[in-house]
Design an enzyme around this catalytic site. Structure first.
Site, PDB file in Angstrom:
ATOM      1  N   HIS A 171       0.852  -1.179   0.000  1.00  0.00           N
ATOM      2  CA  HIS A 171       0.000   0.000   0.000  1.00  0.00           C
ATOM      3  C   HIS A 171       0.886   1.225   0.000  1.00  0.00           C
ATOM      4  O   HIS A 171       1.929   1.228   0.642  1.00  0.00           O
ATOM      5  CB  HIS A 171      -0.912   0.009   1.238  1.00  0.00           C
ATOM      6  CG  HIS A 171      -2.063   0.921   1.098  1.00  0.00           C
ATOM      7  ND1 HIS A 171      -1.957   2.273   1.337  1.00  0.00           N
ATOM      8  CD2 HIS A 171      -3.340   0.701   0.697  1.00  0.00           C
ATOM      9  CE1 HIS A 171      -3.125   2.828   1.104  1.00  0.00           C
ATOM     10  NE2 HIS A 171      -3.979   1.914   0.703  1.00  0.00           N
ATOM     11  N   ASP A 207      -8.028  -5.116  -0.069  1.00  0.00           N
ATOM     12  CA  ASP A 207      -8.540  -5.968  -1.149  1.00  0.00           C
ATOM     13  C   ASP A 207      -8.224  -7.447  -0.953  1.00  0.00           C
ATOM     14  O   ASP A 207      -8.752  -8.290  -1.661  1.00  0.00           O
ATOM     15  CB  ASP A 207      -7.957  -5.511  -2.496  1.00  0.00           C
ATOM     16  CG  ASP A 207      -8.455  -4.141  -2.884  1.00  0.00           C
ATOM     17  OD1 ASP A 207      -9.641  -3.871  -2.645  1.00  0.00           O
ATOM     18  OD2 ASP A 207      -7.662  -3.343  -3.414  1.00  0.00           O
TER      19      ASP A 207
HETATM   20  N1  ACO Z   1       3.974  -7.735  -4.826  1.00  0.00           N
HETATM   21  C1  ACO Z   1       5.309  -7.789  -4.977  1.00  0.00           C
HETATM   22  N2  ACO Z   1       6.135  -6.737  -4.832  1.00  0.00           N
HETATM   23  C2  ACO Z   1       5.576  -5.570  -4.495  1.00  0.00           C
HETATM   24  C3  ACO Z   1       4.190  -5.427  -4.329  1.00  0.00           C
HETATM   25  C4  ACO Z   1       3.379  -6.566  -4.498  1.00  0.00           C
HETATM   26  N3  ACO Z   1       2.042  -6.497  -4.347  1.00  0.00           N
HETATM   27  N4  ACO Z   1       3.892  -4.149  -4.019  1.00  0.00           N
HETATM   28  C5  ACO Z   1       5.075  -3.499  -3.992  1.00  0.00           C
HETATM   29  N5  ACO Z   1       6.083  -4.355  -4.277  1.00  0.00           N
HETATM   30  C6  ACO Z   1       7.516  -4.010  -4.291  1.00  0.00           C
HETATM   31  C7  ACO Z   1       7.879  -3.173  -5.503  1.00  0.00           C
HETATM   32  O1  ACO Z   1       8.268  -3.977  -6.591  1.00  0.00           O
HETATM   33  C8  ACO Z   1       9.020  -2.353  -4.939  1.00  0.00           C
HETATM   34  O2  ACO Z   1      10.180  -3.185  -4.915  1.00  0.00           O
HETATM   35  P1  ACO Z   1      11.668  -2.549  -5.117  1.00  0.00           P
HETATM   36  O3  ACO Z   1      11.912  -1.714  -3.899  1.00  0.00           O
HETATM   37  O4  ACO Z   1      12.542  -3.743  -5.223  1.00  0.00           O
HETATM   38  O5  ACO Z   1      11.608  -1.761  -6.393  1.00  0.00           O
HETATM   39  C9  ACO Z   1       8.624  -2.092  -3.492  1.00  0.00           C
HETATM   40  O6  ACO Z   1       7.774  -3.207  -3.137  1.00  0.00           O
HETATM   41  C10 ACO Z   1       7.868  -0.780  -3.251  1.00  0.00           C
HETATM   42  O7  ACO Z   1       6.732  -0.779  -4.071  1.00  0.00           O
HETATM   43  P2  ACO Z   1       6.144   0.477  -4.836  1.00  0.00           P
HETATM   44  O8  ACO Z   1       5.485  -0.005  -6.069  1.00  0.00           O
HETATM   45  O9  ACO Z   1       7.225   1.510  -4.970  1.00  0.00           O
HETATM   46  O10 ACO Z   1       5.093   0.995  -3.818  1.00  0.00           O
HETATM   47  P3  ACO Z   1       3.958   2.002  -4.163  1.00  0.00           P
HETATM   48  O11 ACO Z   1       3.634   2.670  -2.877  1.00  0.00           O
HETATM   49  O12 ACO Z   1       4.317   2.879  -5.309  1.00  0.00           O
HETATM   50  O13 ACO Z   1       2.763   1.068  -4.672  1.00  0.00           O
HETATM   51  C11 ACO Z   1       0.853  -0.346  -4.674  1.00  0.00           C
HETATM   52  C12 ACO Z   1       1.709   0.645  -3.870  1.00  0.00           C
HETATM   53  C13 ACO Z   1       0.486   0.257  -6.027  1.00  0.00           C
HETATM   54  C14 ACO Z   1      -0.430  -0.602  -3.892  1.00  0.00           C
HETATM   55  C15 ACO Z   1       1.647  -1.651  -4.869  1.00  0.00           C
HETATM   56  O14 ACO Z   1       1.999  -2.175  -3.607  1.00  0.00           O
HETATM   57  C16 ACO Z   1       0.866  -2.685  -5.688  1.00  0.00           C
HETATM   58  O15 ACO Z   1       0.870  -2.613  -6.903  1.00  0.00           O
HETATM   59  N6  ACO Z   1       0.196  -3.692  -4.993  1.00  0.00           N
HETATM   60  C17 ACO Z   1      -0.599  -4.686  -5.670  1.00  0.00           C
HETATM   61  C18 ACO Z   1      -1.916  -4.113  -6.163  1.00  0.00           C
HETATM   62  C19 ACO Z   1      -2.892  -3.867  -5.017  1.00  0.00           C
HETATM   63  O16 ACO Z   1      -3.151  -4.725  -4.173  1.00  0.00           O
HETATM   64  N7  ACO Z   1      -3.482  -2.673  -5.025  1.00  0.00           N
HETATM   65  C20 ACO Z   1      -4.496  -2.279  -4.062  1.00  0.00           C
HETATM   66  C21 ACO Z   1      -3.960  -1.225  -3.121  1.00  0.00           C
HETATM   67  S1  ACO Z   1      -5.163  -0.837  -1.907  1.00  0.00           S
HETATM   68  C22 ACO Z   1      -6.271   0.113  -2.750  1.00  0.00           C
HETATM   69  O17 ACO Z   1      -5.970   0.851  -3.620  1.00  0.00           O
HETATM   70  C23 ACO Z   1      -7.607  -0.026  -2.378  1.00  0.00           C
END
Ligand code: ACO
Length: 428
Positions: A306, A363
């Site tokens: 998140h 979610d």
């Molecule tokens: N699975 C695996 N790796 C992940 C995930 C995941 N679900 N989420 C983040 N990471 C990793 C990224 O690859 C990144 O790794 P790195 O440091 O090696 O580059 C690190 O964790 C940080 O992630 P970011 O993408 O920079 O975090 P950000 O805050 O930008 O994104 C987000 C948050 C979009 C929610 C992301 O975690 C994601 O895509 N999750 C899956 C989709 C999801 O469940 N979305 C619902 C969110 S809740 C809502 O909106 C209601």
């Protein structure tokens, strides 16, 4: 003396006011930065940008705190109903019994949609995604209420526009599910409360009597409350930025639905369920392999991570317990729940997820509850939108009440610099 932040640029100090919120959150007001220095701030994805001040929802991602108008989400989910929370978000206070009765009565009086709007469903091909239909139907509402194009004209007009939207949303959402099945739509029944009416229109049938199951009504109230607002997330920021151009409420909300649809935002609840099914059917339940692939960036674990919660998502905590309870009460034994729990445990003890502070989000468990209730997977994000609607509307109302400036971010241009125009016959 008011606090100031000093910035040194090109050997010169500049001072900027510090603003402090009621929960002692601090922000540097850089409103005059460009005028004074020629610089803008650069913050791709708005990770550190406070786009507005708001009195609606407080969230502390490090501590896992979420409050609507000062009330803890845990209390609201346990002790109130969705309509009470709607009122709280919209008007700032929990309603008295009389205020709630009046509010629910107003909602009941506006649940029908214009018959021409029902005809709009006919243009969608079979299998159209429910979120695309929802977006269209909500923006179409503006055509049926032209006076709502500028509801700011009077407080009564504004309130009526809001009530209409909140009242018609369950009817539209239920019709989407019915149309998806090829079943006749059911019209709202004034004997039901807001949530029961939605369940009746969704799961009832013209062929027989329908009484909503109290277990499902209770779970649905909880789910909607947990989704009702979440400060300046992607869809809410979209609603606010569209609203800042003085676009009407229905158009602004339709834009929010578009933003919510994305799999990185609300669309993740559909993705989670499809991911669990994939793990069951294709990965043969091999959760370790799935975690390893996520670490190798070959796949995303939907329902994990998140932008702001870096400890735990309090909504996910409540939903995990609710999921166990609802499935047990409904007598549903879903093997996907066991996979979800195994996946969560495997991820939570893995250094990759620990270091990156990736926890289950709202979610992760919601889809399993929706599935147990009988909703088809493509409807999941529509249910998120149904819950989020009062939050979007309250944020839109707050923005328009303050007559906030039009949202218009700056950029750092990285394209070509000025070059001479080349006539078409001379281009290679
Ligand atoms: N699975 C695996 N790796 C992940 C995930 C995941 N679900 N989420 C983040 N990471 C990793 C990224 O690859 C990144 O790794 P790195 O440091 O090696 O580059 C690190 O964790 C940080 O992630 P970011 O993408 O920079 O975090 P950000 O805050 O930008 O994104 C987000 C948050 C979009 C929610 C992301 O975690 C994601 O895509 N999750 C899956 C989709 C999801 O469940 N979305 C619902 C969110 S809740 C809502 O909106 C209601």
């Amino acid at each position: 003396m008011s606090e100031k932040a000093t910035l040194n640029l090109d050997g010169k100090p500049y001072e900027f006011p510090v603003i402090t919120g009621t929960e002692n959150e601090k922000g540097i007001d850089i409103g005059k930065l460009r005028a004074q220095t020629g610089y803008v701030t650069f913050d791709e994805g708005y990770k550190n940008t406070g786009a507005t001040s708001s009195g609606i929802t407080f969230l502390n991602g490090e501590k896992g705190i979420l409050r609507y108008r000062g009330y803890a989400i845990e209390d609201l989910a346990e002790k109130s109903s969705f309509t009470e929370v709607m009122y709280l978000l919209l008007y700032g206070e929990l309603p008295t019994a009389e205020e709630l009765r009046k509010f629910e009565n107003q909602l009941t009086q506006h649940t029908l949609v214009h018959e021409d709007l029902v005809k709009v469903f006919e243009v969608f091909p079979t299998g159209s995604h429910p979120m695309g239909q929802l977006m269209t139907q909500l923006s179409a509402l503006s055509s049926f209420y032209p006076e709502s194009l500028n509801p700011q004209k009077s407080p009564d007009q504004l309130n009526l526009t809001i009530i209409r939207l909140l009242a018609k949303m369950p009817t539209i959402c239920a019709m989407i599910q019915k149309k998806g099945k090829g079943h006749p739509v059911l019209y709202p029944q004034n004997r039901f409360d807001y949530v029961s009416n939605f369940l009746y229109m969704t799961f009832g049938n013209v062929t027989e009597e329908y009484t909503p199951d109290p277990v499902i009504v209770d779970a649905m109230n909880k789910l909607l409350i947990l989704h009702a607002d979440h400060e300046q997330n992607c869809s809410t920021s979209t609603v606010r930025i569209v609203g800042s151009s003085h676009a009407n409420l229905y158009a602004s909300i339709a834009a929010g639905v578009a933003a919510l649809w994305g799999p990185r935002h609300g669309g993740a609840n559909q993705e989670v369920l499809e991911m669990l099914e994939h793990i069951r059917d294709i990965d043969k339940g091999d959760v370790k392999k799935v975690v390893a692939e996520a670490k190798d960036k070959k796949r995303l674990l939907f329902g994990f991570g998140h932008r702001v919660y870096k400890n735990f998502d309090p909504r996910a905590k409540i939903l995990k317990v609710a999921c166990d309870n609802v499935l047990a009460k409904l007598g549903v034994n879903d093997p996907l729940l066991a996979i979800a729990k195994e996946l969560e445990a495997a991820a939570l003890e893995d250094p990759y997820f620990i270091e990156r502070k990736l926890y289950p989000n709202v979610d992760f468990y919601s889809g399993l509850i929706y599935k147990a209730m009988g909703f088809p997977t493509p409807m999941f994000t529509v249910l998120f939108a149904l819950g989020r609607l009062p939050g979007w509307v309250s944020q839109w109302k707050e923005l328009r009440g303050k007559n906030e400036d039009i949202g218009r971010p700056r950029q750092i241009y990285t394209g070509p610099t000025l070059r001479p125009f080349v006539a078409i016959k001379e281009r290679k």
